[in-house]
Motif scaffolding. Structure first.
Motif, PDB file in Angstrom:
ATOM      1  N   ALA A  33       0.828  -1.214   0.000  1.00  0.00           N
ATOM      2  CA  ALA A  33       0.000   0.000   0.000  1.00  0.00           C
ATOM      3  C   ALA A  33       0.856   1.255   0.000  1.00  0.00           C
ATOM      4  O   ALA A  33       0.562   2.232  -0.697  1.00  0.00           O
ATOM      5  CB  ALA A  33      -0.930  -0.010   1.217  1.00  0.00           C
ATOM      6  N   GLN A  34       1.922   1.240   0.780  1.00  0.00           N
ATOM      7  CA  GLN A  34       2.794   2.411   0.855  1.00  0.00           C
ATOM      8  C   GLN A  34       3.439   2.704  -0.501  1.00  0.00           C
ATOM      9  O   GLN A  34       3.631   3.859  -0.874  1.00  0.00           O
ATOM     10  CB  GLN A  34       3.859   2.192   1.920  1.00  0.00           C
ATOM     11  N   LYS A  35       3.758   1.660  -1.252  1.00  0.00           N
ATOM     12  CA  LYS A  35       4.324   1.871  -2.591  1.00  0.00           C
ATOM     13  C   LYS A  35       3.300   2.528  -3.518  1.00  0.00           C
ATOM     14  O   LYS A  35       3.654   3.382  -4.338  1.00  0.00           O
ATOM     15  CB  LYS A  35       4.808   0.546  -3.176  1.00  0.00           C
ATOM     16  N   VAL A  36       2.042   2.129  -3.401  1.00  0.00           N
ATOM     17  CA  VAL A  36       1.003   2.765  -4.207  1.00  0.00           C
ATOM     18  C   VAL A  36       0.939   4.259  -3.892  1.00  0.00           C
ATOM     19  O   VAL A  36       0.800   5.100  -4.789  1.00  0.00           O
ATOM     20  CB  VAL A  36      -0.358   2.093  -3.967  1.00  0.00           C
ATOM     21  N   MET A  37       1.036   4.606  -2.609  1.00  0.00           N
ATOM     22  CA  MET A  37       1.019   6.013  -2.222  1.00  0.00           C
ATOM     23  C   MET A  37       2.200   6.769  -2.828  1.00  0.00           C
ATOM     24  O   MET A  37       2.052   7.896  -3.332  1.00  0.00           O
ATOM     25  CB  MET A  37       1.027   6.134  -0.698  1.00  0.00           C
ATOM     26  N   ILE A  38       3.381   6.168  -2.787  1.00  0.00           N
ATOM     27  CA  ILE A  38       4.568   6.816  -3.356  1.00  0.00           C
ATOM     28  C   ILE A  38       4.403   6.991  -4.859  1.00  0.00           C
ATOM     29  O   ILE A  38       4.760   8.038  -5.424  1.00  0.00           O
ATOM     30  CB  ILE A  38       5.830   5.990  -3.028  1.00  0.00           C
ATOM     31  N   GLU A  39       3.854   5.985  -5.527  1.00  0.00           N
ATOM     32  CA  GLU A  39       3.638   6.076  -6.972  1.00  0.00           C
ATOM     33  C   GLU A  39       2.726   7.241  -7.318  1.00  0.00           C
ATOM     34  O   GLU A  39       2.844   7.853  -8.389  1.00  0.00           O
ATOM     35  CB  GLU A  39       3.024   4.774  -7.484  1.00  0.00           C
TER      36      GLU A  39
END
Length: 457
Positions: free
Chosen positions: A359-365
């Motif tokens: 989920a955190q990677k989606v936010m960074i993307e």
């Protein structure tokens, strides 16, 4: 729709709600709505919400559909999709048909398993409308095993209890027109630049006769961050340490307000309201920035699509260092579980999922920040397309420095926004004596104290 505009609009719409007057109504409405409501979780949370308690394969599970109430979904849809990919028996559907404020939909008895809060917690808690999350969090191995900034979860506690968690972490940063830097023979400052550096660069890039300006916008949030960086106010919205009082009537904050106002009235690096009207520079400061004649503006992830339209080179810097520290504001949207939800276990599974690296990677993307501290995530900023060619260390630093929005524990948030901070923001560009707002600050502080007492905070 941009998050900030969405929040401001919802605050104003919700300002019709008289919090204290509604206490009995909310209590009455919520009492019948949650009593005896069936739930997939017992009165105590499951042993491990982030790891489904049953060993039943996903394909054999009964499908569950969670309904989220929110004004706007936007980039959260990518999170919903990733969650469904990981837990395929659970689907999240959005209801964005909101009646002035999300709380009104819940009071009316509409189906809701997750809610995006839009105007603080006072109305929700006075009506006992939300599920308390602390027992779930304490038994959740994913959240318990996550490394986060010091005090992160505590920042979302109210009265010693956890009613909300963040669904986003959107740090704000400064956008720089690099072509204007070159035009005026200026160098891109380092990530440890100061507010004095900011002012000096803005002054050198301002030529009102040529319609070149140092600053576009940078009014309300900017001044809030200045006060935090100078140590004048520990929290966003000029709030004190425990978020019980506004400090907008104190000498230190009043001095910061004057400094920000003088960007227009003394240094003239930001056009006045009348000048902006004459020059066609009204509206969204980032849209104005795209005209190419402003050196600095304030940005966040919701501005990135707009910035793609720029026909000049731009970059980002973290907020400047103040007298006490370097500070930004993390615009953290708040998510909660209504007591009347029939699927509390599955709803909390989504909250737990938000703490996962996936989920955190989606936010960074999406251009947001990551509140989970992990080397893989730290490195991931350099891998996403949105930051290619930009000052990635500035993005990382913006994600790592304080401070998180204290809205969950701010009583009478709508009153604060409408009667205190809104008029103050107007005076920053229109002029005026900020001390004239002291009575409004004192009236808010009195009302907030009464509300906190009534809620047992």
């Amino acid at each position: 729709m941009k998050l900030r505009k969405r929040l401001v609009r919802s605050y104003r719409m919700a300002s019709l709600i008289a919090v204290i007057a509604l206490l009995p109504l909310l209590a009455a409405c919520s009492g019948g709505g949650s009593e005896g409501t069936p739930s997939s979780s017992a009165s105590s949370p499951p042993p491990s919400a982030s790891e489904p308690s049953s060993e039943t394969p996903a394909a054999e599970r009964d499908p569950v559909t969670l309904t989220v109430l929110a004004w706007f979904i936007g980039p959260n849809q990518a999170l919903f999709d990733k969650f469904h990919e990981m837990y395929p028996w659970i689907t999240i559907e959005a209801n964005t048909n909101i009646d002035k404020a999300v709380v009104n939909n819940v009071i009316a008895g509409e189906k809701a398993d997750l809610v995006f809060l839009d105007a603080g917690l006072s109305q929700w808690l006075s009506g006992d409308l939300l599920e308390e999350l602390s027992p779930y969090i304490e038994k959740d191995p994913r959240i318990q095993g996550t490394v986060m900034p010091d005090g992160f979860l505590e920042a979302f506690r109210t009265g010693g209890k956890q009613w909300v968690l963040p669904y986003s972490d959107i740090p704000m940063w400064v956008v720089v027109n690099k072509e204007m830097l070159h035009k005026y023979g200026l160098e891109m400052p380092g990530n440890d630049w100061t507010y004095d550096d900011f002012l000096e660069l803005a002054k050198q890039a301002t030529d009102s006769a040529a319609n070149d300006w140092g600053v576009s916008g940078m009014v309300d949030e900017f001044t809030n961050m200045l006060a935090m960086a100078n140590g004048s106010a520990p929290n966003y919205r000029y709030m004190n340490e425990d978020r019980s009082l506004s400090l907008a009537n104190t000498p230190a904050v009043l001095e910061d307000l004057k400094w920000s106002q003088e960007l227009t009235t003394k240094w003239h690096v930001r056009p006045s309201d009348l000048e902006r009207e004459k020059l066609g520079m009204q509206g969204d400061p980032v849209e104005v920035f795209l005209q190419g004649n402003s050196l600095f503006t304030l940005g966040a992830d919701w501005n990135l699509e707009t910035l793609k339209k720029a026909d000049f080179e731009w970059d980002v810097l973290p907020m400047p260092v103040g007298k006490a520290k370097q500070a930004t504001i993390h615009q953290t949207g708040l998510i909660a579980i209504p007591k009347a939800s029939k699927y509390k276990e599955e709803a909390f599974l989504y909250l737990s999922f938000l703490f996962s690296k996936e989920a955190q990677k989606v936010m960074i993307e999406n251009g947001s920040g990551a509140w989970v501290q992990d080397q893989e995530l730290h490195d991931y900023y350099a891998q996403v397309p949105v930051w290619q060619g930009k000052n990635i260390d500035a993005v990382r630093r913006s994600s790592e420095i304080c401070c998180y929005s204290p809205d969950p524990s701010v009583a009478d948030l709508v009153t604060l926004v409408d009667t205190v901070n809104g008029p103050i923001a107007g005076m920053i560009t229109k002029g005026g004596d900020f001390s004239s707002r002291i009575p409004a600050v004192e009236a808010y502080n009195l009302k907030a104290a009464e509300t906190r007492k009534a809620l047992g905070w």
